[in-house]
Scaffold this motif. Structure first.
Motif, short mmCIF file in Angstrom:
data_model
loop_
_atom_site.label_atom_id
_atom_site.label_comp_id
_atom_site.label_asym_id
_atom_site.label_seq_id
_atom_site.Cartn_x
_atom_site.Cartn_y
_atom_site.Cartn_z
N LEU A 136 0.83 -1.12 0.05
CA LEU A 136 0.02 0.01 0.05
C LEU A 136 0.76 1.05 -0.22
O LEU A 136 0.65 2.26 -0.60
CB LEU A 136 -0.80 -0.07 1.26
CG LEU A 136 -1.67 -1.49 1.48
CD1 LEU A 136 -2.69 -1.32 2.63
CD2 LEU A 136 -2.80 -1.36 -0.02
N VAL A 137 1.97 1.21 0.69
CA VAL A 137 2.85 2.52 0.89
C VAL A 137 3.52 2.44 -0.61
O VAL A 137 3.65 3.84 -1.05
CB VAL A 137 4.11 2.01 1.69
CG1 VAL A 137 5.04 3.14 1.74
CG2 VAL A 137 3.48 2.06 3.13
N SER A 190 2.31 1.57 -3.58
CA SER A 190 1.35 1.89 -4.45
C SER A 190 0.99 3.67 -4.27
O SER A 190 0.60 4.37 -5.00
CB SER A 190 0.02 1.01 -4.41
OG SER A 190 0.25 -0.24 -4.60
N ASP A 191 0.77 3.95 -3.02
CA ASP A 191 0.49 5.29 -3.00
C ASP A 191 1.59 6.28 -3.18
O ASP A 191 1.77 7.25 -3.79
CB ASP A 191 0.52 5.60 -1.13
CG ASP A 191 -0.82 4.97 -0.78
OD1 ASP A 191 -1.67 4.62 -1.62
OD2 ASP A 191 -0.83 4.89 0.56
N ALA A 192 3.03 5.75 -2.93
CA ALA A 192 4.17 6.56 -3.58
C ALA A 192 4.13 6.61 -5.00
O ALA A 192 4.62 7.65 -5.65
CB ALA A 192 5.46 5.89 -2.92
N ALA A 225 1.60 6.59 -7.05
CA ALA A 225 0.65 7.47 -7.39
C ALA A 225 0.95 8.92 -7.24
O ALA A 225 0.76 9.86 -8.20
CB ALA A 225 -0.50 7.17 -6.42
N VAL A 226 1.68 9.05 -6.12
CA VAL A 226 2.32 10.52 -6.05
C VAL A 226 3.25 11.00 -7.09
O VAL A 226 3.36 11.93 -7.46
CB VAL A 226 2.89 10.83 -4.49
CG1 VAL A 226 3.82 11.88 -4.50
CG2 VAL A 226 2.06 10.62 -3.51
N ARG A 251 4.93 10.42 0.43
CA ARG A 251 4.01 9.51 1.15
C ARG A 251 4.90 9.01 2.44
O ARG A 251 6.10 8.62 2.20
CB ARG A 251 3.87 8.16 0.14
CG ARG A 251 2.76 7.26 0.55
CD ARG A 251 2.34 6.83 1.89
NE ARG A 251 1.67 5.95 2.12
CZ ARG A 251 1.34 5.04 3.11
NH1 ARG A 251 2.00 5.58 4.27
NH2 ARG A 251 0.43 4.27 3.18
N TYR A 256 7.69 6.08 3.11
CA TYR A 256 8.10 5.25 1.83
C TYR A 256 9.64 5.60 2.28
O TYR A 256 9.98 6.83 2.04
CB TYR A 256 7.68 6.19 0.64
CG TYR A 256 8.13 5.49 -0.62
CD1 TYR A 256 7.77 4.18 -0.86
CD2 TYR A 256 9.24 6.15 -1.27
CE1 TYR A 256 8.15 3.51 -2.19
CE2 TYR A 256 9.68 5.57 -2.25
CZ TYR A 256 9.35 4.13 -2.77
OH TYR A 256 9.87 3.58 -3.88
N SER A 261 -1.67 2.56 -10.88
CA SER A 261 -2.39 3.68 -11.03
C SER A 261 -3.45 3.84 -12.38
O SER A 261 -4.29 4.49 -12.35
CB SER A 261 -2.03 4.84 -10.40
OG SER A 261 -1.13 5.07 -9.35
N ARG A 312 -4.40 -2.13 -9.86
CA ARG A 312 -3.82 -2.15 -8.26
C ARG A 312 -2.91 -3.19 -8.14
O ARG A 312 -2.07 -3.18 -7.32
CB ARG A 312 -4.79 -1.82 -7.29
CG ARG A 312 -5.72 -2.98 -7.22
CD ARG A 312 -6.80 -2.39 -6.21
NE ARG A 312 -7.68 -3.44 -6.21
CZ ARG A 312 -9.10 -3.54 -5.54
NH1 ARG A 312 -9.25 -2.20 -5.05
NH2 ARG A 312 -9.85 -4.41 -5.32
#
Length: 450
Positions: A53-54, A56-58, A60-61, A71, A74, A88, A92
């Motif tokens: 999840l970390v 994936s968020d990084a 996306a950023v 994020r 990360y 993204s 996912r």
């Protein structure tokens, strides 16, 4: 750690070829990824690793043109976030498929390394099974952990060295150290085997095959007529050789190019989160390390130089001892190094175990340890110590019990179990240098004259 250690003697799937094995493994991982998606949506306990999840968020950023370090938590190279940008865009689960493909690549590389060393196909297949069907390893990629990529890169470096592709090995070594700092511990043994008696730019290295070394360790060092003047010259000049210089130069340049480029993009935040954090990391949360309780009690205070030295010195001394004893047997040296590095580290999490799980199949054909009783006892001791620790960890984290002392004692027991099992593996290993000694040029010329 020694899961399936006696598998080579009792495997029932020896007739399966490597291609069928990889295909079946791919189907298994596909089903696990699909099941994981269902579990994440329908059950309270998620299948997906929190690190994914970390990532994936990084990613996306990063896709939005910002720093992945926006994020929180990360703490990896931006390369990992970059390759997960399709999370993204496409789906996912893209990263899970990528990590699982790397997991399969590890299996393929294990087979290639063993075949290069002349290991029979049956043993090669059984050794690959130890990796592909280890429950820990086939879940780590499908849950979204990036370690299979690192494992594949480490094994590819071994293959490059075995084929004499020094420049390619140096490139990938510089990259993997940038990606995950821990492979820096492999630098010294790699440099040590790049000695002119065994490795030269001008010719492909001669590999010690399994049949000539398994259980008998039939080396030819004393059987050849070697020019003693040549040996003395090698001893005086082998500290600084062209091979060692080029490996160090290229791997260093690659490391600093990637690090410098991302430092230019993301500044000190990148340098701290991706590199310096892992060198100075102290984790007050409970983990397998024997140091966790001391760190927990003194986390608010600055650790003294003596405390830092005491925690680092055992790890350093053990690493040096293992390297200088086993460096010629490179795969085995990397394995014992990694086990010892993890066991004595200030922070130990379960994902670190995969670092040496990928090296276990490379040493199995040279192990004289039988499943009954030595192998079983080693398996049960290591797993029992881990389960014992997890029991106290569960009581602390989920039940809120004040069990820090028993948990710390469980960490001591786990260290003792790792040490005991590692010693047993060393005692039952048939030492086999990776490379044979090359013929000196003067010897070849004299033979031609004769």
């Amino acid at each position: 750690m020694v899961l399936h250690l006696g598998f080579l003697h009792y495997a029932a799937m020896s007739s399966i070829n490597i291609h069928s094995l990889l295909l079946f493994s791919a189907v298994l991982r596909l089903l696990l990824i699909l099941f994981g998606e269902w579990q994440d949506n329908h059950m309270e306990v998620r299948y997906t690793d929190i690190d994914y999840l970390v990532f994936s968020d990084a990613a996306a950023v990063m896709a939005s043109g910002k720093s992945p370090y926006e994020r929180t938590t990360y703490r990896y190279s931006p390369l990992i976030a970059f390759v997960l940008i399709p999370n993204s865009i496409i789906h996912r689960s893209w990263g899970k498929f990528l990590f699982s493909a790397s997991d399969l690549l590890v299996g393929s590389f294990i087979h290639s390394i063993l075949k290069l060393r002349g290991v029979p196909e049956k043993m090669c297949t059984n050794s690959v099974i130890v990796w592909l069907f280890n429950p820990f390893t086939f879940t780590i990629g499908t849950r979204g952990n990036c370690e299979p990529i690192v494992c594949a890169m480490v094994l590819w470096i071994i293959i490059c060295l075995m084929k004499g592709n020094l420049l390619q090995a140096a490139f990938w070594y510089g990259l993997v150290v940038h990606l995950r700092i821990y492979p820096i511990i492999y630098a010294l043994p790699i440099v040590l085997i790049l000695d002119p008696l065994h490795f030269r730019f001008s010719k492909k290295p001669a590999l010690t095959e399994w049949r000539s070394s398994n259980g008998r360790i039939a080396q030819n060092y004393g059987r050849r007529k070697v020019n003693y003047a040549y040996q003395l010259w090698v001893a005086l000049t082998s500290i600084f050789t062209l091979e060692r210089f080029m490996f160090g130069l290229i791997s260093g340049v690659v490391f600093f190019i990637f690090t410098g480029f991302f430092f230019y993009l993301y500044g000190w935040e990148f340098l701290h989160e991706a590199l310096l954090y892992h060198l100075t990391r102290v984790d007050p949360r409970h983990n397998f390390s024997i140091y966790f309780y001391h760190i927990y009690l003194h986390y608010e205070h600055e650790f003294s130089a003596l405390e830092k030295l005491i925690s680092f010195l055992p790890q350093f001394v053990v690493q040096l001892a293992l390297i200088f004893r086993f460096a010629p047997d490179l795969p085995f040296c990397l394995f014992v190094q990694t086990v010892a590095f993890v066991a004595f580290n200030k922070v130990i999490t379960a994902q670190y175990f995969v670092w040496f799980f990928c090296l276990v199949p490379l040493i199995l054909p040279w192990s004289k340890m039988k499943l009954k009783w030595e192998g079983l006892s080693s398996i049960f001791i290591w797993m029992g110590a881990q389960i014992h620790w997890l029991m106290w960890g569960y009581l602390l984290e989920f039940k809120g019990k004040h069990v820090f002392i028993p948990l710390w004692a469980a960490s001591l027991i786990f260290l003792a179990a790792n040490t005991w099992v590692l010693i047993r593996i060393i005692l039952h290993h048939g030492f086999s240098p990776l490379f044979k000694q090359l013929e000196p040029a003067s010897s070849k010329q004299s033979l031609k004259r004769e």
